[in-house]
Design a protein around this motif. Structure first.
Motif: not given
Length: 65
Positions: A51-60, A62
């Motif tokens: 989940e943390e990796k997915a959040e980072e990817d989404i922020q990078k 959008p």
């Protein structure tokens, strides 16, 4: 007035039959050892990391969705 013996015998027999039908509970240790699966913590840890990796990817990126 005392009970006649002919009436008492069936009552005693019925009482013995009812007493013999009562369920019993037996407590006994198991033959095999008890095993406890502790993989739950590992699964939760992997899920949090994903989940943390997915959040980072989404922020990078959008525009990914």
């Amino acid at each position: 007035m005392p009970w006649p013996t002919t009436c008492a015998a069936p009552l005693v027999a019925a009482g013995l039959l009812l007493a013999a039908c009562q369920p019993t509970v037996k407590v006994q240790a198991p033959d095999k050892p008890i095993t406890i699966n502790l993989n739950v913590k590992l699964d939760a840890e992997v899920r949090v990391k994903l989940e943390e990796k997915a959040e980072e990817d989404i922020q990078k990126n959008p525009d990914i969705f």
